[in-house]
Design a protein around this motif. Structure first.
Motif, mmCIF file in Angstrom:
data_model
loop_
_atom_site.group_PDB
_atom_site.id
_atom_site.type_symbol
_atom_site.label_atom_id
_atom_site.label_comp_id
_atom_site.label_asym_id
_atom_site.label_seq_id
_atom_site.Cartn_x
_atom_site.Cartn_y
_atom_site.Cartn_z
ATOM 1 N N THR A 1 0.856 -1.191 0.000
ATOM 2 C CA THR A 1 0.000 0.000 0.000
ATOM 3 C C THR A 1 0.887 1.234 0.000
ATOM 4 N N GLN A 2 0.286 2.384 -0.264
ATOM 5 C CA GLN A 2 1.037 3.629 -0.285
ATOM 6 C C GLN A 2 0.886 4.349 1.040
ATOM 7 N N SER A 3 2.003 4.799 1.595
ATOM 8 C CA SER A 3 1.949 5.581 2.828
ATOM 9 C C SER A 3 1.602 7.024 2.482
ATOM 10 N N ARG A 4 1.175 7.762 3.503
ATOM 11 C CA ARG A 4 0.904 9.180 3.246
ATOM 12 C C ARG A 4 2.232 9.924 3.113
ATOM 13 N N PRO A 5 2.260 11.067 2.391
ATOM 14 C CA PRO A 5 3.509 11.819 2.216
ATOM 15 C C PRO A 5 4.158 12.174 3.544
ATOM 16 N N ARG A 6 5.459 11.931 3.630
ATOM 17 C CA ARG A 6 6.186 12.194 4.879
ATOM 18 C C ARG A 6 6.985 13.499 4.822
ATOM 19 N N THR A 7 7.138 14.073 3.610
ATOM 20 C CA THR A 7 7.975 15.257 3.475
ATOM 21 C C THR A 7 7.185 16.378 2.831
ATOM 22 N N GLU A 8 7.746 17.577 2.878
ATOM 23 C CA GLU A 8 7.055 18.740 2.350
ATOM 24 C C GLU A 8 6.851 18.662 0.846
ATOM 25 N N ASP A 9 7.746 18.010 0.125
ATOM 26 C CA ASP A 9 7.603 17.936 -1.331
ATOM 27 C C ASP A 9 6.630 16.831 -1.755
ATOM 28 N N GLY A 10 5.959 16.207 -0.777
ATOM 29 C CA GLY A 10 4.892 15.261 -1.117
ATOM 30 C C GLY A 10 5.370 13.860 -1.421
ATOM 31 N N GLU A 11 6.658 13.560 -1.191
ATOM 32 C CA GLU A 11 7.150 12.224 -1.481
ATOM 33 C C GLU A 11 6.595 11.229 -0.469
ATOM 34 N N SER A 12 6.285 10.043 -0.943
ATOM 35 C CA SER A 12 5.802 8.988 -0.053
ATOM 36 C C SER A 12 6.428 7.672 -0.465
ATOM 37 N N ASP A 13 6.474 6.760 0.470
ATOM 38 C CA ASP A 13 7.032 5.448 0.182
ATOM 39 C C ASP A 13 5.893 4.439 0.129
ATOM 40 N N CYS A 14 6.230 3.206 -0.209
ATOM 41 C CA CYS A 14 5.242 2.134 -0.230
ATOM 42 C C CYS A 14 5.442 1.247 0.990
ATOM 43 N N ILE A 15 4.346 0.826 1.571
ATOM 44 C CA ILE A 15 4.368 0.009 2.779
ATOM 45 C C ILE A 15 4.088 -1.449 2.404
ATOM 46 N N VAL A 16 4.921 -2.345 2.901
ATOM 47 C CA VAL A 16 4.703 -3.781 2.713
ATOM 48 C C VAL A 16 4.114 -4.339 4.008
ATOM 49 N N VAL A 17 3.019 -5.091 3.888
ATOM 50 C CA VAL A 17 2.349 -5.674 5.042
ATOM 51 C C VAL A 17 2.346 -7.199 4.890
ATOM 52 N N ALA A 18 2.713 -7.903 5.958
ATOM 53 C CA ALA A 18 2.707 -9.368 5.932
ATOM 54 C C ALA A 18 1.272 -9.881 5.960
ATOM 55 N N LYS A 19 0.998 -10.904 5.147
ATOM 56 C CA LYS A 19 -0.372 -11.379 4.977
ATOM 57 C C LYS A 19 -0.415 -12.899 5.017
ATOM 58 N N THR A 20 -1.530 -13.459 5.520
ATOM 59 C CA THR A 20 -1.767 -14.897 5.471
ATOM 60 C C THR A 20 -3.265 -15.151 5.479
ATOM 61 N N SER A 21 -3.667 -16.267 4.869
ATOM 62 C CA SER A 21 -5.084 -16.661 4.889
ATOM 63 C C SER A 21 -5.380 -17.619 6.040
ATOM 64 N N LEU A 22 -4.340 -17.983 6.795
ATOM 65 C CA LEU A 22 -4.507 -18.920 7.911
ATOM 66 C C LEU A 22 -5.253 -18.250 9.068
ATOM 67 N N ARG A 23 -6.120 -19.009 9.725
ATOM 68 C CA ARG A 23 -6.928 -18.480 10.824
ATOM 69 C C ARG A 23 -6.940 -19.462 11.995
ATOM 70 N N LEU A 24 -7.368 -18.983 13.172
ATOM 71 C CA LEU A 24 -7.654 -19.882 14.290
ATOM 72 C C LEU A 24 -9.045 -20.468 14.091
ATOM 73 N N CYS A 25 -9.185 -21.740 14.399
ATOM 74 C CA CYS A 25 -10.484 -22.402 14.282
ATOM 75 C C CYS A 25 -11.421 -21.885 15.379
ATOM 76 N N LYS A 26 -12.586 -21.384 14.975
ATOM 77 C CA LYS A 26 -13.542 -20.828 15.940
ATOM 78 C C LYS A 26 -14.266 -21.918 16.725
#
Length: 443
Positions: free
Chosen positions: A55-80
């Protein structure tokens, strides 16, 4: 574990140790300390691997530059149903929820908890291995589960984020069972920063409530950042156009990814101007060497192995991993002709895709074919393929006998909503030999 898998595992471990997400430039630097991988190649892995969301992070600097955020993901769940003693065999983890929270009172005392605290158990380990999470330590695995399983996290109070006053518009105030935290901080777009009147951390009231619900101190401390990761996972992911706007170029040009049917029959009138791939077979296996895509040898042998749904690797000393689509640590891709469902029946050498689900005896059964008890699904391979071509993120309802299932194209699972069990689903093409191609092409 292949080089590619080791990079994915190491990146996942780094993310989990960093509260689940990180700017991609920082993550690449950390990974580069152990693996010599270029930024472009790392981008390719992150974008192609189902383990990550970008995903894209919000701009961190005055010139509007932003970085991309990597998030760890899995489809595994706890059994309810595990905690209710209603489940004996499913595709979810059988673990004590409070053990995952880090605060099971039985796990610390003399009295043994009646729910499993063993991630290596006979039930859990195969599931973790199938998702290539079996080498994560407990803390990293639990954070990954927390930020991916909405059922594990306490809800943020929407009323707290409205109105003025100490508790916002929340009428329960200190009796509220939801977390009082700034919604904009969770969304990483709070404009007020430290001057914000809403909480950006867990206050004493919420801490006591969370402790009563069994959450441990470390989890409570990291909870605001876990919420941020959850929000990023559910927000709009970056498109390939946005990646280009960020100045990150794809590893290799991907415009041509469909094989020209007319060229196979030697009838393409566009010749070098054709926008499709010119190749003599309806499939083409390529490996990326860091600069260009090049053909793999023994292509027919690889294709034959790939067409069998039970195979996860091609034969040979340097096999192709069909699950991660790599050979050693190098990305692999398969080009093909257009799907047969998108063309009239008289078109030859289109790709006929077959859909399979995993049976009870480690076998793979094609949709529309009878299983070992002669039961047939209400949906055939062709019907699933048509639905997939229309929407590759859809869920399709399937009936077999008296049971209803949902086939998720996004997760490639068949799910039983009544018992919450899941089966693997695979989409593989029908094998076409070189001889068959030559015979049909000459007709």
């Amino acid at each position: 574990m292949s080089g590619y898998s080791r990079i994915i595992h190491h990146a996942t471990s780094i993310l989990c140790s960093n509260k689940g997400s990180m700017e991609i430039s920082q993550l690449h630097q950390r990974v580069f300390q152990r693996f010599e991988i270029t930024e472009a190649d790392f981008w390719y892995i992150v974008k192609k691997c189902a383990r990550f969301t970008v995903t894209q992070s919000r701009p961190r600097t005055e010139d509007g530059e932003s970085d991309c955020i990597v998030v760890a993901k899995t489809s595994l769940r706890l059994c309810k149903k595990y905690s209710k003693n209603e489940c004996y065999e499913c595709q979810d983890l059988h673990l004590c929820k409070y053990f995952v929270y880090g605060n099971c009172r039985y796990g610390k005392g003399r009295k043994e908890c009646k729910y499993s605290h063993n991630i290596q158990s006979q039930h859990n380990y195969p599931l973790l291995r199938e998702c290539t999470l079996h080498e994560l330590n407990e803390d990293d695995l639990f954070l990954l589960l927390l930020q991916n399983d909405p059922a594990l996290l306490p809800e943020v109070c929407a009323h707290y984020n409205k109105g003025t006053g100490l508790f916002g518009a929340c009428t329960f105030m200190e009796r509220c069972t939801k977390v009082h935290i700034c919604q904009h901080f969770v969304q990483d777009d709070c404009l007020f920063g430290p001057k914000c009147k809403r909480q950006h951390s867990i206050d004493e009231h919420s801490r006591r409530m969370l402790e009563e619900r069994g959450l441990g101190g470390d989890i409570i401390h990291d909870l605001p950042y876990i919420y941020q990761s959850v929000y990023r996972l559910t927000s709009q992911t970056l498109s390939s156009e946005l990646i280009s706007d960020q100045g990150v170029k794809p590893v290799a040009p991907m415009e041509k990814n469909e094989i020209c049917l007319h060229f196979i029959r030697r009838k393409c009138k566009f010749q070098d101007q054709c926008v499709l791939v010119h190749f003599n077979l309806p499939y083409k296996w390529e490996v990326y060497d860091g600069k260009d895509w090049r053909d793999l040898r023994k292509m027919e042998e690889i294709e034959k192995a790939y067409c069998d749904p039970k195979n996860e690797h091609s034969p040979g000393s340097r096999p192709v991993d069909f699950v991660s689509m790599t050979r050693n640590c190098d990305p692999v891709r398969r080009l093909s002709t257009v799907s047969s469902v998108s063309k009239p029946a008289h078109y030859i050498l289109t790709t006929e895709w077959m859909w399979y689900y995993k049976g009870d005896h480690e076998n793979w059964i094609e949709y529309g074919s009878p299983d070992d008890k002669q039961r047939v699904t209400s949906v055939t391979s062709r019907e699933l393929e048509k639905a997939f071509q229309e929407d590759s993120n859809a869920e399709v309802t399937v009936i077999k006998g008296n049971r209803h299932y949902y086939v998720s194209f996004q997760d490639m699972y068949q799910r039983n909503p009544k018992h919450n069990t899941k089966r693997r689903v695979r989409r593989r093409p029908r094998f076409v030999s070189i001889n068959e191609v030559e015979t049909k092409a000459s007709q």
